[in-house]
Structure formats: structure tokens, C-alpha cells
Design an enzyme around this catalytic site. Structure first.
Site, PDB file in Angstrom:
ATOM      1  N   LYS A  93       0.848  -1.207   0.000  1.00  0.00           N
ATOM      2  CA  LYS A  93       0.000   0.000   0.000  1.00  0.00           C
ATOM      3  C   LYS A  93       0.871   1.240   0.000  1.00  0.00           C
ATOM      4  O   LYS A  93       2.060   1.209   0.326  1.00  0.00           O
ATOM      5  CB  LYS A  93      -0.927   0.020   1.215  1.00  0.00           C
ATOM      6  N   ASP A 220      -1.280  -2.133  10.652  1.00  0.00           N
ATOM      7  CA  ASP A 220      -1.808  -1.829   9.326  1.00  0.00           C
ATOM      8  C   ASP A 220      -2.601  -2.979   8.727  1.00  0.00           C
ATOM      9  O   ASP A 220      -3.219  -2.826   7.674  1.00  0.00           O
ATOM     10  CB  ASP A 220      -0.666  -1.489   8.353  1.00  0.00           C
TER      11      ASP A 220
END
Length: 447
Positions: A93, A220
Site C-alpha cells: 500500500k 496496518d
């Protein structure tokens, strides 16, 4: 009576007679009769054992191959189970923006960030193991832990704990995402492992449950159970690391709330990622963070502007850049040089997470100086157009020099762009698709 003699020895390479097998390498395992892992995994090779016994003129040679026994066990697993192996894409990401909105009494920082999955990622191969006591992990790169400290193993242990299942796995991690990059590669690996374990168990858990469980092992990780674009809020790294405080050195923030969002960002918008060999310690970055130097723009205003007008330099704010540039001054210089050399080539240039990756959105091509200067010969680059080749004579005379190898490696990396996933499906590359739980599981990218 002739004297009988015997000889015992071990060898990593076996050369046998014409009616025997010759092997130069040992695969980790061979489900469905074929070797699954390329390149060679970091497993300790089990040697062949050759025994020779002679009596008079007769000689008998017995070869014992322990890995062949493992292969036969894998074949037995395949016969007795519906889904026995699975190959998954594990994307990373970027943080399109990352705002630090305050500091809490417990020492953590409140943050708000727009996370988006991109097409750069690892590939993880899972195969059911006949063992009911331990997972076996291998990888293609040095320095990646293969024990219980690896987030993949932590995720599998977590899934077994939550569901009571007893599936153990052989896993091979084909690592392409650099570590210490602010790209969430390890977190993605953990989320992918949870998804895979759920597939093997007939989807005992919902996506929401997997997302909630994942927060127990990494900050995350919950994001990757979004649709691929999410507005995440929560707590960031603490300044100190006492025994009672969560250590998050590998993570850019704690995603307490993950809100799926729809953005008018074209998924095919190109980008380039440039990461120097040096990494930024997240703890050290937060230690140097000063709130009086952070942006004052409302994160929701940034989100609204992106929704209306797309990505631009003024919305790609990362409050961790100033402290990261203190930790790694060369990173600041790299960003400045990319901006100066691009001449409007990129819509935005910014650091992802807590570093040390610099992202240029709008073009897949890195600036030419990345190729030209020795200082940057060891940087990681996502794909893009290949720099003009040196002339043939120079290529021939300098082929063994490190810069040529670096050039060829940079030219073959995966291109990066935004991607998302559909409900009930995991992330895929453009050339593969993955269905989640269904009557006939689709073995994503299965060999």
C-alpha cells in the site's frame, strides 16, 4: 569367504547409475507431482544418504532421499483434501496522505490517513502440511525471519487460536516488496495468510472477523481487508518503548477505524516507487516528530478534494516527512531531486508511511539520474520504461560490473498502479483472479 565392506557418506549432489535418478537441487515439496518454488527457498537442504555394500563382485547401492518422502506425504495430502494448495498475491500500500492530528496522554499520536493498495506485491504459496504441530516457511531473500516472529506465522497461529482448526502449512514467500519501506509489505503478508487459512478451512470466519482479529498482531493489517482504498484513523507510534507499550517499529500507524471509500482515481494511473537501501526506524521518526511543524489541514478536507479533483501535490501531505528527513537526510535530497528532475512529469511526489519510499504519481518512469549516478545504483525501483541502454561495446566490456546488474534488475521490476478488490475476493494481479469461498474454490494463480 570374501570380505564385505560398507561405505556411508552424504552429498548435496547425487550422481547415480543409469537406472537411478539424478538431481542437482532439492525442491521444498512437490504437491501434485511438480516442484512449486522458484527460485530456491531458504531451507536447510537435507542431504541424500548413499550406502554402498559390496561382497565379492556384487555391489548394492541404496539411496535414501528424505525430501522424496516429504513429497510423497504431500501427494497423500492432495488425495485426501479438496483444497490442498493456494497461491496468493499479497499487495502493498501507499499512504496518499498521512496527517498527525494530535498526541494522546498515553504517548501515542492520533493519525488520519488515506491508504490505497497498489499492484506491487509479493506472492505467497500455501500448501497443506501433513504435520499437525508446525508451519514451515521459506523465502527467496535473505534477512526475512522464518520463525514465529514472522507475521505470516503469527497470522496462522492467530487463525488456529480463533477457530480451533488444526491445519498447518508449508509456505513459500516470494518477496518483491522491500522491507523498511513504509509500504506495509509485512502487514499485507499477514492479512493474506489469514485469508488463505480461512479458504483452507471452508471460510469459518467472515471478512469482518478476519479484519477484527488481525488488529491483534499488527497495526496496518486491518486495512487490507478493506476494498483497497480506505480512510484510516487511529494511533501512531509512541515515543518510548517500555514493557507496557506496544512496539510498532515495522508499522506506520495503528488503524483503529478503517472506512472503505470510493474515489474517482483511475486505477490505471501510473506511478514510480524509489526506495534507497537505507530504512527509517518508525520509532525514531515519531521520536523526532514536532506537532508544531505538522500541517494544519483537516484530513477530511484533503479527502474531499481528492474525491473531487484527484491526486495533486497539495493534497499529498505526509506529516512524517520532516522527521524522517532528519533521520535520513539523503531521503530529503532524493525527493527534492525527483521533483526538480521531473519537470511536471508527476502529479505528486511524496513519501509513503514513515519511509523510506518516495512515490511519484502520474508516470511510471523514474528520473534519468537514478540510472546515471553511482549513488543510486542500489535503490529499489518499481517498473516503468527502461532507461536507454548503454552502447553494445560498453555493455560487453562492463557486463560484470555491479551497475550493469543493477540496471538490468531495475528494468525488470513490476510496474505499479492503484488496485482494489471486490467483496468476497482477494487482491489479484491483472493476469489472475481469486474467488473466495464458493462451491468450487478457485486456486488463485495455482500451478
Amino acid at each position: 569367504m570374501a570380505m564385505a565392506s560398507s561405505q556411508f557418506f552424504c552429498s548435496h549432489q547425487l550422481h547415480t547409475s543409469s537406472n537411478s535418478i539424478r538431481r542437482n537441487t532439492l525442491p521444498s515439496f512437490r504437491p501434485h507431482g511438480s516442484s512449486c518454488f522458484h527460485p530456491k527457498p531458504q531451507l536447510q537442504r537435507t542431504p541424500f544418504i548413499r550406502i554402498r555394500a559390496s561382497a565379492g563382485r556384487k555391489q548394492v547401492e541404496i539411496v535414501y532421499d528424505p525430501d522424496e518422502r516429504i513429497n510423497k506425504l504431500a501427494d497423500e495430502v492432495d488425495k485426501n483434501t479438496g483444497l490442498s494448495r493456494l497461491t496468493m498475491f499479497s499487495p502493498c500500500k501507499i499512504n496518499v496522505f498521512l496527517r498527525i492530528t494530535g498526541k494522546r496522554a498515553d504517548g501515542f499520536h492520533d493519525l488520519a490517513s488515506l491508504f490505497h493498495v497498489i499492484s506491487l506485491g509479493d506472492v505467497i504459496k500455501f500448501s497443506l502440511s501433513p504435520s499437525k504441530t508446525k508451519d514451515r516457511l521459506s523465502t527467496n531473500v535473505p534477512g526475512v525471519p522464518l520463525d514465529d516472529s514472522n507475521l505470516i506465522i503469527k497470522a496462522l497461529n492467530l487463525y488456529r487460536k480463533k477457530t480451533g482448526t488444526d491445519n498447518f502449512f508449508w509456505i513459500h514467500l516470494d518477496k518483491k516488496v522491500p522491507t523498511g519501506a513504509g509500504l506495509g509489505g509485512g502487514s499485507s503478508n499477514a492479512a493474506t495468510a489469514l485469508w488463505a487459512a480461512n479458504q483452507f478451512s471452508g471460510c469459518l470466519a467472515t471478512e469482518k472477523e478476519l479484519q477484527e482479529w488481525s488488529s491483534e498482531i499488527g497495526s496496518d493489517i486491518p486495512f487490507f481487508f478493506s476494498n483497497g482504498a480506505a480512510f484510516c484513523t487511529g494511533r501512531g507510534e509512541t515515543e518510548s518503548h517500555g514493557d507496557k507499550k506496544l512496539q510498532l517499529e515495522n508499522f506506520s500507524g495503528f488503524c483503529k477505524v478503517v472506512e472503505d471509500i470510493s474515489l474517482p482515481i483511475p486505477l490505471d494511473i501510473p506511478m514510480v516507487l524509489v526506495k534507497p537501501p537505507q530504512a527509517c526506524s518508525t520509532a525514531e521518526v515519531y521520536k523526532r516528530l514536532r506537532l508544531d511543524q505538522t500541517s494544519k489541514v483537516d484530513p477530511l478536507a484533503l479527502l474531499e478534494k481528492i474525491s473531487k479533483s484527484g491526486i495533486s501535490q497539495d493534497v499529498c501531505i505526509n506529516d512524517l516527512e520532516p522527521p524522517a528527513f532528519e533521520v535520513l537526510p539523503s531521503l530529503k535530497r532524493l525527493k527534492q531531486r525527483i521533483v526538480a528532475a521531473s519537470r511536471g512529469q508527476y502529479d505528486a511526489v511524496f513519501m509513503s508511511g514513515s519511509g523510506s519510499t518516495i512515490v511519484g504519481v502520474g508516470s511510471p518512469d523514474p528520473p534519468q539520474f537514478i540510472y546515471d549516478e553511482d549513488e543510486y545504483q542500489d535503490v529499489f525501483l518499481s517498473g516503468g520504461a527502461i532507461s536507454p541502454l548503454p552502447n553494445p561495446i560498453e555493455m560487453r566490456t562492463r557486463m560484470n560490473e555491479p551497475w550493469i546488474e543493477a540496471f538490468l534488475e531495475k528494468s525488470s521490476n513490476m510496474e505499479a498502479n492503484f488496485i482494489k478488490r471486490a467483496a468476497g475476493q482477494w487482491y489479484t494481479t491483472q493476469s489472475a483472479s481469486t474467488d473466495a469461498c464458493s462451491d468450487i474454490p478457485n486456486r488463485s494463480m495455482e500451478e
